[in-house]
Design a protein around this motif. Structure first.
Motif, PDB file in Angstrom:
ATOM      1  N   GLY A 133       0.824  -1.209   0.000  1.00  0.00           N
ATOM      2  CA  GLY A 133       0.000   0.000   0.000  1.00  0.00           C
ATOM      3  C   GLY A 133       0.853   1.252   0.000  1.00  0.00           C
ATOM      4  N   LEU A 134       0.517   2.208  -0.869  1.00  0.00           N
ATOM      5  CA  LEU A 134       1.196   3.503  -0.921  1.00  0.00           C
ATOM      6  C   LEU A 134       0.175   4.593  -0.609  1.00  0.00           C
ATOM      7  N   PHE A 135       0.542   5.507   0.306  1.00  0.00           N
ATOM      8  CA  PHE A 135      -0.422   6.480   0.803  1.00  0.00           C
ATOM      9  C   PHE A 135       0.178   7.881   0.814  1.00  0.00           C
ATOM     10  N   GLY A 136      -0.490   8.823   0.153  1.00  0.00           N
ATOM     11  CA  GLY A 136      -0.037  10.203   0.134  1.00  0.00           C
ATOM     12  C   GLY A 136      -0.252  10.864   1.481  1.00  0.00           C
ATOM     13  N   ASP A 137       0.802  11.509   2.014  1.00  0.00           N
ATOM     14  CA  ASP A 137       0.670  12.125   3.337  1.00  0.00           C
ATOM     15  C   ASP A 137      -0.114  13.442   3.298  1.00  0.00           C
ATOM     16  N   LYS A 138      -0.440  13.916   2.088  1.00  0.00           N
ATOM     17  CA  LYS A 138      -1.248  15.136   1.966  1.00  0.00           C
ATOM     18  C   LYS A 138      -2.489  14.879   1.100  1.00  0.00           C
ATOM     19  N   ASP A 139      -2.963  13.656   1.099  1.00  0.00           N
ATOM     20  CA  ASP A 139      -4.148  13.299   0.321  1.00  0.00           C
ATOM     21  C   ASP A 139      -5.377  13.990   0.915  1.00  0.00           C
ATOM     22  N   PRO A 140      -6.068  14.860   0.153  1.00  0.00           N
ATOM     23  CA  PRO A 140      -7.239  15.563   0.687  1.00  0.00           C
ATOM     24  C   PRO A 140      -8.520  14.737   0.645  1.00  0.00           C
ATOM     25  N   LEU A 141      -8.497  13.584  -0.041  1.00  0.00           N
ATOM     26  CA  LEU A 141      -9.718  12.810  -0.243  1.00  0.00           C
ATOM     27  C   LEU A 141      -9.783  11.536   0.582  1.00  0.00           C
ATOM     28  N   VAL A 142      -8.697  10.786   0.609  1.00  0.00           N
ATOM     29  CA  VAL A 142      -8.708   9.439   1.187  1.00  0.00           C
ATOM     30  C   VAL A 142      -7.700   9.351   2.324  1.00  0.00           C
ATOM     31  N   HIS A 143      -8.139   8.780   3.436  1.00  0.00           N
ATOM     32  CA  HIS A 143      -7.266   8.627   4.602  1.00  0.00           C
ATOM     33  C   HIS A 143      -7.459   7.222   5.178  1.00  0.00           C
ATOM     34  N   THR A 144      -6.850   6.250   4.529  1.00  0.00           N
ATOM     35  CA  THR A 144      -7.095   4.860   4.924  1.00  0.00           C
ATOM     36  C   THR A 144      -5.822   4.121   5.326  1.00  0.00           C
ATOM     37  N   PHE A 145      -4.748   4.864   5.603  1.00  0.00           N
ATOM     38  CA  PHE A 145      -3.487   4.216   5.987  1.00  0.00           C
ATOM     39  C   PHE A 145      -3.676   3.319   7.201  1.00  0.00           C
ATOM     40  N   ASP A 146      -4.274   3.854   8.256  1.00  0.00           N
ATOM     41  CA  ASP A 146      -4.425   3.088   9.494  1.00  0.00           C
ATOM     42  C   ASP A 146      -5.307   1.856   9.289  1.00  0.00           C
ATOM     43  N   LEU A 147      -6.377   2.013   8.512  1.00  0.00           N
ATOM     44  CA  LEU A 147      -7.257   0.879   8.235  1.00  0.00           C
ATOM     45  C   LEU A 147      -6.504  -0.204   7.474  1.00  0.00           C
ATOM     46  N   TYR A 148      -5.776   0.197   6.444  1.00  0.00           N
ATOM     47  CA  TYR A 148      -4.983  -0.766   5.674  1.00  0.00           C
ATOM     48  C   TYR A 148      -3.937  -1.429   6.565  1.00  0.00           C
ATOM     49  N   ARG A 149      -3.256  -0.628   7.367  1.00  0.00           N
ATOM     50  CA  ARG A 149      -2.160  -1.129   8.192  1.00  0.00           C
ATOM     51  C   ARG A 149      -2.653  -2.107   9.252  1.00  0.00           C
ATOM     52  N   SER A 150      -3.922  -2.040   9.613  1.00  0.00           N
ATOM     53  CA  SER A 150      -4.467  -2.982  10.583  1.00  0.00           C
ATOM     54  C   SER A 150      -4.664  -4.364   9.976  1.00  0.00           C
ATOM     55  N   HIS A 151      -4.545  -4.465   8.632  1.00  0.00           N
ATOM     56  CA  HIS A 151      -4.715  -5.743   7.946  1.00  0.00           C
ATOM     57  C   HIS A 151      -3.452  -6.218   7.228  1.00  0.00           C
ATOM     58  N   TYR A 152      -2.683  -5.283   6.702  1.00  0.00           N
ATOM     59  CA  TYR A 152      -1.503  -5.637   5.910  1.00  0.00           C
ATOM     60  C   TYR A 152      -0.266  -4.932   6.453  1.00  0.00           C
TER      61      TYR A 152
END
Length: 332
Positions: A158-177
């Motif tokens: 998973g790759l996640f932009g630290d300034k993404d204005p739309l989606v904030h799912t890092f923590d959710l993803y990280r709880s699974h992968y």
């Protein structure tokens, strides 16, 4: 999608197939598809217009996977959410919209909409109804159903932009992968992000698929930055050359009494190196315990069993001499 880079990686995923899954309101004509084809000239990069209906979309993608057997699937945003569900394949998901139902409502993505890129069927406008929003929300409930399988967990990045204005799912993803990387950017995949974050992950996946083991190079943090804390001239140029042929790790002193310094060293390396520093920073005071082929440092080290390259010595006064040395080795 800016086109400021003309970089190509002809040996990366060579003679393999990569399937790209676009995001909501986009198409196979996305600039990301063109960028991937530019970066991976010897790879069969395929992309399709995904149906607007989410259940039709996921069924369509499963059918394409069965038909094409892609070596790698890359999905962005809503396409990243769907790509997570394409189990059994190596996958990279970028800013996955796991909460797309809420996102559509919060960011005014309901009502009459226009596709961001041309569609093959010529349709340019569509309507997002409350029923469609509910269908997308229901599709997200199908995510992570196989995330407890250890083999599956290692097939997803998973790759996640630290300034993404739309989606904030890092923590959710990280709880699974476990394999999750932040990048400096927003929601869309730019050329720069693709080169410094996406390409390294693709390289790791390609190496694993091929059972390829690269010679190991350690670089100490004092060889990377000056005593004033500045990046040394030509260091990053040398690093970009090294990762084409070597498995590069970063060495930091392990002072257990100064945890702030350890954290600062890690943050500095991550900021300068980007994705290739993920899980590549090693804290050690005894290099005799390290197994590797080369070590680049500012001080001599008789304990290291590989080849020592001392930056600042008569032979390697600057990083430019180190570049010449490794160019002559040709990846050996």
């Amino acid at each position: 999608m800016e086109q400021q880079f003309q970089i190509k990686y002809p040996s990366l995923m060579e003679n393999k197939r990569v399937m790209y899954v676009h995001g909501f309101a986009s198409s196979a004509q996305s600039g990301t598809v063109a960028l991937l084809r530019q970066l991976l000239p010897n790879t069969d990069v395929v992309a399709y217009d995904i149906p607007l209906d989410p259940q039709e979309a996921i069924s369509f993608l499963h059918a394409k996977c069965d038909e094409l057997k892609p070596d790698l699937i890359i999905g962005t945003s809503a396409g990243g959410m769907m790509t997570e569900q394409l189990y059994g394949f190596d996958r990279i998901i970028i800013n996955p919209a796991f909460n797309i139902g809420d996102t559509m409502v919060k960011h005014g993505m309901t009502g009459k909409q226009t596709y961001q890129n041309p569609r093959q069927d010529g349709v340019q406008e569509f309507i997002v109804t409350k029923a469609l929003v509910k269908q997308y929300a229901e599709l997200t409930q199908q995510c992570f159903t196989k995330a407890d399988d250890e083999a599956e967990r290692q097939r997803v990045w998973g790759l996640f932009g630290d300034k993404d204005p739309l989606v904030h799912t890092f923590d959710l993803y990280r709880s699974h992968y476990p394999q999750a990387i932040h990048f400096h950017g927003e929601h869309r995949l730019s050329d720069k992000i693709a080169i410094h974050y996406l390409i390294p992950v693709i390289r790791w996946i390609d190496d694993r698929q091929e059972g390829r083991e690269r010679p190991v190079v350690y670089i100490t943090i004092d060889a990377m930055r000056s005593p004033q804390g500045m990046q040394r001239p030509s260091m990053h140029k040398a690093f970009e050359m090294l990762i084409e042929h070597y498995s590069v790790y970063f060495l930091c002193p392990a002072d257990s009494n100064d945890k702030e310094a350890i954290s600062a060293d890690h943050d500095w390396i991550e900021d300068i190196i980007s994705a290739p520093s993920y899980n590549r920073v090693i804290y050690a005071n005894n290099s005799a315990l390290l197994y590797g082929d080369y070590k680049i440092a500012t001080a001599a080290d008789d304990a290291f069993m590989g080849t020592n390259i001392r930056l600042g010595s008569d032979e390697f006064k600057t990083w430019d001499e180190i570049i010449t040395f490794f160019e002559r080795l040709g990846g050996q």
